[in-house]
Scaffold this motif. Structure first.
Motif, mmCIF file in Angstrom:
data_model
loop_
_atom_site.group_PDB
_atom_site.id
_atom_site.type_symbol
_atom_site.label_atom_id
_atom_site.label_comp_id
_atom_site.label_asym_id
_atom_site.label_seq_id
_atom_site.Cartn_x
_atom_site.Cartn_y
_atom_site.Cartn_z
ATOM 1 N N GLY A 61 41.130 65.752 173.874
ATOM 2 C CA GLY A 61 41.265 67.002 175.164
ATOM 3 C C GLY A 61 42.598 66.713 175.881
ATOM 4 N N ILE A 62 43.695 67.766 175.884
ATOM 5 C CA ILE A 62 44.660 67.387 177.222
ATOM 6 C C ILE A 62 44.260 68.150 177.858
ATOM 7 C CG2 ILE A 62 47.433 66.486 177.233
ATOM 8 C CD1 ILE A 62 47.506 65.911 174.761
ATOM 9 N N GLU A 63 44.655 69.701 177.980
ATOM 10 C CA GLU A 63 44.943 71.089 178.384
ATOM 11 C C GLU A 63 44.055 71.837 177.354
ATOM 12 O OE1 GLU A 63 47.910 73.714 180.339
ATOM 13 O OE2 GLU A 63 48.998 71.927 179.605
ATOM 14 N N ASP A 64 42.876 72.042 177.914
ATOM 15 C CA ASP A 64 41.995 73.610 177.782
ATOM 16 C C ASP A 64 42.120 74.859 178.018
ATOM 17 O OD1 ASP A 64 40.275 71.496 178.358
ATOM 18 O OD2 ASP A 64 38.902 72.481 180.086
ATOM 19 N N GLY A 65 41.742 75.640 176.626
ATOM 20 C CA GLY A 65 42.493 76.637 176.432
ATOM 21 C C GLY A 65 42.204 77.490 174.937
ATOM 22 N N VAL A 66 42.428 78.941 175.172
ATOM 23 C CA VAL A 66 42.202 79.050 173.843
ATOM 24 C C VAL A 66 43.832 80.081 172.826
ATOM 25 C CG1 VAL A 66 41.247 81.495 172.801
ATOM 26 C CG2 VAL A 66 40.187 80.398 174.964
ATOM 27 N N ALA A 67 43.387 79.633 171.732
ATOM 28 C CA ALA A 67 44.500 80.386 170.497
ATOM 29 C C ALA A 67 44.071 80.016 169.288
ATOM 30 C CB ALA A 67 45.372 78.538 170.091
ATOM 31 N N VAL A 68 44.546 81.442 168.815
ATOM 32 C CA VAL A 68 44.086 82.216 167.648
ATOM 33 C C VAL A 68 45.392 80.952 166.437
ATOM 34 C CG1 VAL A 68 44.347 83.648 165.996
ATOM 35 C CG2 VAL A 68 43.145 83.202 168.378
ATOM 36 N N LEU A 69 45.438 80.455 165.521
ATOM 37 C CA LEU A 69 45.956 80.201 164.302
ATOM 38 C C LEU A 69 46.244 80.402 162.731
ATOM 39 C CD1 LEU A 69 46.131 76.119 165.232
ATOM 40 C CD2 LEU A 69 47.830 78.572 166.304
ATOM 41 N N PRO A 70 47.005 80.874 162.540
ATOM 42 C CA PRO A 70 46.871 81.413 160.708
ATOM 43 C C PRO A 70 45.551 80.450 160.754
ATOM 44 C CG PRO A 70 49.223 80.493 161.734
ATOM 45 C CD PRO A 70 48.138 80.588 162.718
ATOM 46 N N ALA A 71 45.353 80.529 159.961
ATOM 47 C CA ALA A 71 44.289 79.957 159.205
ATOM 48 C C ALA A 71 44.047 79.408 157.873
ATOM 49 C CB ALA A 71 42.760 80.721 158.537
ATOM 50 N N LYS A 72 44.830 80.111 156.705
ATOM 51 C CA LYS A 72 45.245 79.001 155.828
ATOM 52 C C LYS A 72 46.581 78.200 156.093
ATOM 53 C CE LYS A 72 46.460 79.332 150.868
ATOM 54 N NZ LYS A 72 47.437 78.630 150.720
ATOM 55 N N LEU A 73 46.868 79.478 156.637
ATOM 56 C CA LEU A 73 48.549 78.350 156.898
ATOM 57 C C LEU A 73 48.546 77.049 157.688
ATOM 58 C CD1 LEU A 73 51.983 77.778 156.613
ATOM 59 C CD2 LEU A 73 51.783 79.460 158.692
ATOM 60 N N ALA A 74 47.625 77.241 158.813
ATOM 61 C CA ALA A 74 47.455 76.121 159.773
ATOM 62 C C ALA A 74 47.120 75.171 158.903
ATOM 63 C CB ALA A 74 46.475 76.751 160.839
ATOM 64 N N ALA A 75 45.643 75.258 158.173
ATOM 65 C CA ALA A 75 45.245 74.333 157.213
ATOM 66 C C ALA A 75 46.283 73.580 156.179
ATOM 67 C CB ALA A 75 43.818 74.504 156.712
ATOM 68 N N ASP A 76 46.464 73.977 155.526
ATOM 69 C CA ASP A 76 47.693 73.520 154.711
ATOM 70 C C ASP A 76 49.164 72.586 154.998
ATOM 71 O OD1 ASP A 76 46.541 75.220 152.695
ATOM 72 O OD2 ASP A 76 48.159 76.734 152.313
ATOM 73 N N ILE A 77 49.425 73.293 156.363
ATOM 74 C CA ILE A 77 50.191 71.858 157.256
ATOM 75 C C ILE A 77 49.436 71.246 157.558
ATOM 76 C CG2 ILE A 77 50.958 71.857 159.622
ATOM 77 C CD1 ILE A 77 51.370 74.953 159.768
ATOM 78 N N VAL A 78 48.410 70.976 158.414
ATOM 79 C CA VAL A 78 47.841 69.480 158.969
ATOM 80 C C VAL A 78 47.136 69.126 157.326
ATOM 81 C CG1 VAL A 78 45.460 69.157 159.961
ATOM 82 C CG2 VAL A 78 46.661 70.821 161.098
ATOM 83 N N ARG A 79 47.093 69.680 156.445
ATOM 84 C CA ARG A 79 46.582 69.021 155.234
ATOM 85 C C ARG A 79 47.933 67.468 154.720
ATOM 86 N NH1 ARG A 79 44.511 72.908 152.600
ATOM 87 N NH2 ARG A 79 42.453 72.385 153.054
ATOM 88 N N LEU A 80 48.652 68.733 154.176
ATOM 89 C CA LEU A 80 50.113 68.293 154.326
ATOM 90 C C LEU A 80 50.873 67.011 155.317
ATOM 91 C CD1 LEU A 80 51.505 70.547 152.227
ATOM 92 C CD2 LEU A 80 50.289 68.547 151.336
ATOM 93 N N ILE A 81 50.204 67.207 156.403
ATOM 94 C CA ILE A 81 51.228 66.109 156.838
ATOM 95 C C ILE A 81 50.792 64.866 156.668
ATOM 96 C CG2 ILE A 81 50.586 65.581 159.907
ATOM 97 C CD1 ILE A 81 50.751 68.120 160.923
ATOM 98 N N GLU A 82 51.230 63.712 157.157
ATOM 99 C CA GLU A 82 51.166 61.946 157.698
ATOM 100 C C GLU A 82 49.919 61.733 157.704
ATOM 101 O OE1 GLU A 82 54.143 59.456 158.178
ATOM 102 O OE2 GLU A 82 55.670 60.685 156.718
ATOM 103 N N PRO A 83 49.073 60.674 157.360
ATOM 104 C CA PRO A 83 47.472 60.110 158.270
ATOM 105 C C PRO A 83 47.941 59.885 159.045
ATOM 106 C CG PRO A 83 47.995 59.368 155.198
ATOM 107 C CD PRO A 83 49.538 60.148 155.916
ATOM 108 N N GLY A 84 47.132 60.124 159.902
ATOM 109 C CA GLY A 84 46.804 60.043 161.662
ATOM 110 C C GLY A 84 46.313 61.287 162.533
ATOM 111 N N ALA A 85 47.269 60.829 163.064
ATOM 112 C CA ALA A 85 46.882 61.405 164.637
ATOM 113 C C ALA A 85 47.491 62.740 164.674
ATOM 114 C CB ALA A 85 46.521 61.230 166.069
ATOM 115 N N VAL A 86 47.024 64.061 164.510
ATOM 116 C CA VAL A 86 48.166 65.771 165.074
ATOM 117 C C VAL A 86 47.375 65.234 166.068
ATOM 118 C CG1 VAL A 86 47.735 67.700 163.413
ATOM 119 C CG2 VAL A 86 47.521 65.751 162.168
#
Length: 363
Positions: A61-86
Motif C-alpha cells: 500500500g502507498i496511499e489509502d482510499g477507495v475507487a471503482v474500476l470497470p470489472a471486466k476491463l480491469a481484469a483483462d488489462i491486468v491479465r495481459l500486462i507483462e509478469p511482475g508488479a502492477v
C-alpha cells in the motif's frame, strides 16, 4: 488509493470478485469493482445486489482510499500486462493501471455511488467447505429457473437433526442433501438462497477448508479465508417438500451408477426434446428404451437387481441423468411404487442424499 501488487495475485482477486459484477442492472456502478485500501490490506468487491463477493489480499500500500474500476476491463488489462508488479493509482481524476512498459488510464466511476452492504447479523457456525460445496452442487440444478415462482428458484437451508439440510425443487424433481454433525442455524431455522448465487458459492469453496455461515433475516453469508460471499434470501414460503417424499419404501432396483449413466447417455441420443426414456425393471436386468417418431428407437439392457413385480416407468432423461450424476457411490437404488408416483433415487451406501423424480405419463 495507490498500491502495488504482483500481477497474477491481482488477476485472481479481480476475476473472483468480478463473478458477481453485472452490466444488466439499472445501476451502472455495479459493472465495476469497488477497491478499498487500508494500509497494505486491499478489499475488492463485486455485486449485482443479489450476490456480493469480496476478496481480501495483502499488497504494497502507498496511499489509502477507495475507487471503482470497470470489472471486466480491469481484469483483462491486468491479465495481459507483462509478469511482475502492477501499480494501481486512483489518486487522480483518472485511475491509472501500469506494469512493465504498459500504462492505462481508465474513466472514473464514482465510488460513493457503490451500494453499501450491511455486515451479516447472526451467530456464525462452521461447516466443512468440501461438504458444503458438494451439497450445493447436488441440489442447485434441481431448483426452478421459472421466475414466476421465485421461491422455487432458491435452495432451502434449514436446521434438521442437528445439521444443515439443503432442499431444492422445480415441481418435477426434488433434491435433498443433509450435512450432519454440526449444530447450525441456532438463531434462525430456515431461509432460501438464490440457486444462482449458491452455485457461485459452490464454485469458490475449496475442498479442505472450513467455511463460516451466517443466516440472518435478509441474507446468508459465507466466509472462507480471505473470501466473503453473501446473497439475499428469497422472500416467500418454501413448499412443504416432506409431503412429496413417500412414507413407505417400495421395492428397489439396485444398479451400478456408472453403467446406468453410460446407458442413459447412449439411449437419450435418440430422444428429441420432451421425449421420455422408459425404464423396465425386471429381476436381473434394467431395460432402457426411447422411441422417436422422426429418428427411430434405441434400446439397451444392463445388469440390475430387482425383487418386485416387473415395472415400466418413464422419466425425463435429462432430469434422471442429473440425479445419477450427483448421487454418490458406485451403486444406486431406484425405488418406484408404480408408473404414476414419484421415484426415489439414493446411494446404496449413504443416506445423506435423496433425489425424487416425477415420472412422465406415456401411452
Amino acid at each position: 488509493m495507490k498500491f502495488r501488487c504482483e500481477r497474477d495475485v491481482l488477476v485472481d482477486a479481480l476475476t473472483t470478485a468480478g463473478r458477481a459484477s453485472t452490466t444488466r442492472n439499472a445501476l451502472p456502478v455495479l459493472s465495476g469493482l469497488k477497491m478499498s485500501l487500508e494500509g497494505d490490506n486491499l478489499a475488492i468487491t463485486g455485486s449485482d445486489l443479489e450476490l456480493t463477493i469480496t476478496t481480501r489480499l495483502e499488497v504494497a500500500g502507498i496511499e489509502d482510499g477507495v475507487a471503482v474500476l470497470p470489472a471486466k476491463l480491469a481484469a483483462d488489462i491486468v491479465r495481459l500486462i507483462e509478469p511482475g508488479a502492477v501499480e494501481v493509482d486512483a489518486t487522480g481524476e483518472r485511475p491509472r493501471v501500469s506494469g512493465g512498459r504498459s500504462e492505462f488510464f481508465l474513466n472514473s466511476i464514482p465510488a460513493d455511488e457503490y451500494p453499501a452492504r450491511p455486515e451479516p447479523v447472526g451467530e456464525s457456525v462452521t461447516i466443512a467447505a468440501g461438504d458444503l460445496s458438494e451439497g450445493l452442487r447436488q441440489v442447485v440444478k434441481a431448483a426452478s429457473t421459472d421466475d414466476s415462482r421465485p421461491v422455487l428458484t432458491g435452495v432451502l437451508m434449514t436446521a434438521e437433526d442437528g445439521g444443515l439440510r439443503l432442499v431444492s425443487t422445480d415441481s418435477y424433481r426434488l433434491a435433498v442433501r443433509d450435512l450432519p454433525g454440526t449444530s447450525v442455524l441456532r438463531g434462525r431455522t430456515t431461509g432460501s438462497g438464490s440457486s444462482r448465487a449458491l452455485n457461485e458459492v459452490a464454485r469458490l469453496l475449496g475442498d479442505d477448508d472450513s467455511v463460516s455461515l451466517v443466516l440472518s433475516d435478509n441474507d446468508v453469508s459465507f466466509e472462507i479465508g480471505n473470501l466473503s460471499i453473501a446473497t439475499q434470501l428469497i422472500q416467500g414460503e418454501f413448499p412443504d417438500y416432506r409431503k412429496l417424499i413417500p412414507a413407505s419404501r417400495p421395492p428397489a432396483l439396485i444398479v451400478n451408477r456408472h453403467s446406468f449413466m453410460d446407458a442413459l447417455r447412449r439411449v437419450k441420443l435418440m430422444a428429441a426434446e420432451h421425449t421420455p426414456v422408459r425404464l423396465t425393471m425386471a429381476p436381473d436386468s434394467l431395460v432402457l428404451r426411447t422411441v422417436n417418431t422422426d429418428l427411430g428407437e434405441a434400446v439397451e439392457e444392463i445388469d440390475a437387481k430387482y425383487e418386485g413385480d416387473e415395472l415400466s416407468v418413464a422419466f425425463n432423461p435429462e432430469y434422471l441423468l442429473h440425479g445419477l450424476e450427483v448421487t454418490p457411490g458406485d451403486e444406486v437404488s431406484l425405488e418406484s411404487a408404480d408408473a404414476s408416483k414419484p421415484a426415489m433415487l439414493r446411494a446404496v451406501d449413504s443416506v445423506e442424499f435423496l433425489y425424487l423424480l416425477m415420472p412422465v405419463r406415456v401411452s
